[in-house]
Motif scaffolding. Structure first.
Motif, PDB file in Angstrom:
ATOM      1  N   UNK A 113      26.969  50.294  98.422  1.00 58.25           N
ATOM      2  CA  UNK A 113      28.399  50.244  98.121  1.00 58.25           C
ATOM      3  C   UNK A 113      29.028  51.621  98.321  1.00 58.25           C
ATOM      4  N   UNK A 114      28.340  52.669  97.916  1.00 62.24           N
ATOM      5  CA  UNK A 114      28.865  54.023  98.081  1.00 62.24           C
ATOM      6  C   UNK A 114      28.914  54.430  99.553  1.00 62.24           C
ATOM      7  N   UNK A 115      27.868  54.087 100.291  1.00 61.79           N
ATOM      8  CA  UNK A 115      27.854  54.405 101.727  1.00 61.79           C
ATOM      9  C   UNK A 115      29.033  53.750 102.441  1.00 61.79           C
ATOM     10  N   UNK A 116      29.377  52.569 102.005  1.00 61.41           N
ATOM     11  CA  UNK A 116      30.428  51.795 102.659  1.00 61.41           C
ATOM     12  C   UNK A 116      31.805  51.987 102.021  1.00 61.41           C
ATOM     13  N   UNK A 117      31.878  52.674 100.884  1.00 66.72           N
ATOM     14  CA  UNK A 117      33.123  52.784 100.122  1.00 66.72           C
ATOM     15  C   UNK A 117      33.723  51.390  99.954  1.00 66.72           C
ATOM     16  N   UNK A 118      32.887  50.467  99.485  1.00 72.16           N
ATOM     17  CA  UNK A 118      33.268  49.044  99.426  1.00 72.16           C
ATOM     18  C   UNK A 118      34.390  48.804  98.425  1.00 72.16           C
ATOM     19  N   UNK A 119      35.384  48.046  98.858  1.00 71.91           N
ATOM     20  CA  UNK A 119      36.502  47.678  97.988  1.00 71.91           C
ATOM     21  C   UNK A 119      36.255  46.356  97.280  1.00 71.91           C
ATOM     22  N   UNK A 120      35.430  45.488  97.891  1.00 72.25           N
ATOM     23  CA  UNK A 120      35.165  44.156  97.346  1.00 72.25           C
ATOM     24  C   UNK A 120      33.669  43.885  97.423  1.00 72.25           C
TER      25      UNK A 120
END
Length: 267
Positions: A113-120
């Motif tokens: 999630x951090x690698x992708x800067x996931x919003x959802x």
């Protein structure tokens, strides 16, 4: 545009549960990532598996093929083993997802999630729709990872609409068809299938993506029994079963919205 991470228990789960939403999101320019908790080691073994090929290796290849169909930008793996159904001896495998500490698995997912800067982040409902140990674990790990992530993502729970399934089964019986499946009956964990409509928040129309859903399913050709059943469905039956994807979202007002969850604000 946002990054959406779909967290699934096994390769092929995405094809029957969220392939429509994944395809729609990617078509609209969102970055779609799928994360698998396990390699699906205890799925169906195909007849054409090479002597040096493992089922997990085959299923990784199939997952990549499915991703090409849905437009998924990245396929990631947490690295756990398939736990099998409730009561199987594989539940006790120390490498299984079922045995993994929630905190450990959540750290692995949060790193992605951090690698992708996931919003959802999309996971499963509290009992994974039908009680499979790995699906139940997905629910717990989803929320734990969301808490650990540097950017707290919006969390949705993929599920099945029990009321719609019940009505569909009854309509089939009224038409004279033999329908042995009862969504109100006990599933793998003894609970009914999915959730009642009163607990749902999103009904996403993915009927425009039925061909893509079929294509994603077809990519997982090693799982002959399930995929063969889906592929054998008449178009009308397939559309009824897979043309709408349902989600629950904590914190939203009661009532199910027929719409696209990405039209709502993300944090």
């Amino acid at each position: 545009m946002s990054t959406i991470v779909f967290f699934h228990a096994h390769p092929d789960d995405e094809s029957s549960q969220t392939a429509g939403s994944m395809s729609r999101a990617s078509d609209e320019g969102h970055r779609v990532v799928v994360v698998y908790a396990t390699g699906g080691e205890h799925g169906e073994v195909p007849d054409d598996l090479a002597p040096s090929e493992t089922l997990a290796q085959r299923r990784r290849t199939e997952a990549e093929a499915s991703a090409r169909v849905t437009g998924t930008a990245r396929v990631a793996w947490l690295g756990y083993h398939d736990s099998g159904m409730t009561g199987w001896e594989q539940n006790s495998d120390p490498k299984s997802f079922h045995q993994a500490p929630v905190a450990e698995a959540a750290e692995r997912l949060a790193a992605i999630l951090d690698e992708e800067d996931a919003a959802v982040l999309v996971g499963y409902d509290w009992h994974g729709s039908y009680g499979h140990p790995d699906h139940v674990k997905v629910h717990a790990v989803t929320y734990a990872a969301a808490e650990l992530a540097k950017r707290s993502p919006r969390v949705l729970e993929e599920t099945m609409n029990r009321d719609v399934m019940r009505a569909s089964m009854q309509a089939a019986r009224d038409a004279g068809m033999e329908v042995p499946f009862d969504p109100d009956g006990p599933m793998d964990d003894g609970n009914p299938m999915g959730l009642p409509e009163a607990e749902l928040h999103w009904a996403v129309d993915v009927s425009a993506y039925l061909d893509r859903i079929r294509g994603a399913m077809r990519a997982h050709r090693s799982q002959v029994s399930d995929i063969g059943t889906f592929m054998a469905m008449p178009d009308q039956v397939f559309a009824a079963g897979f043309g709408t994807e349902y989600f629950r979202e904590r914190g939203r007002p009661d009532g199910m919205v027929h719409g696209w969850f990405m039209d709502a604000a993300t944090r």
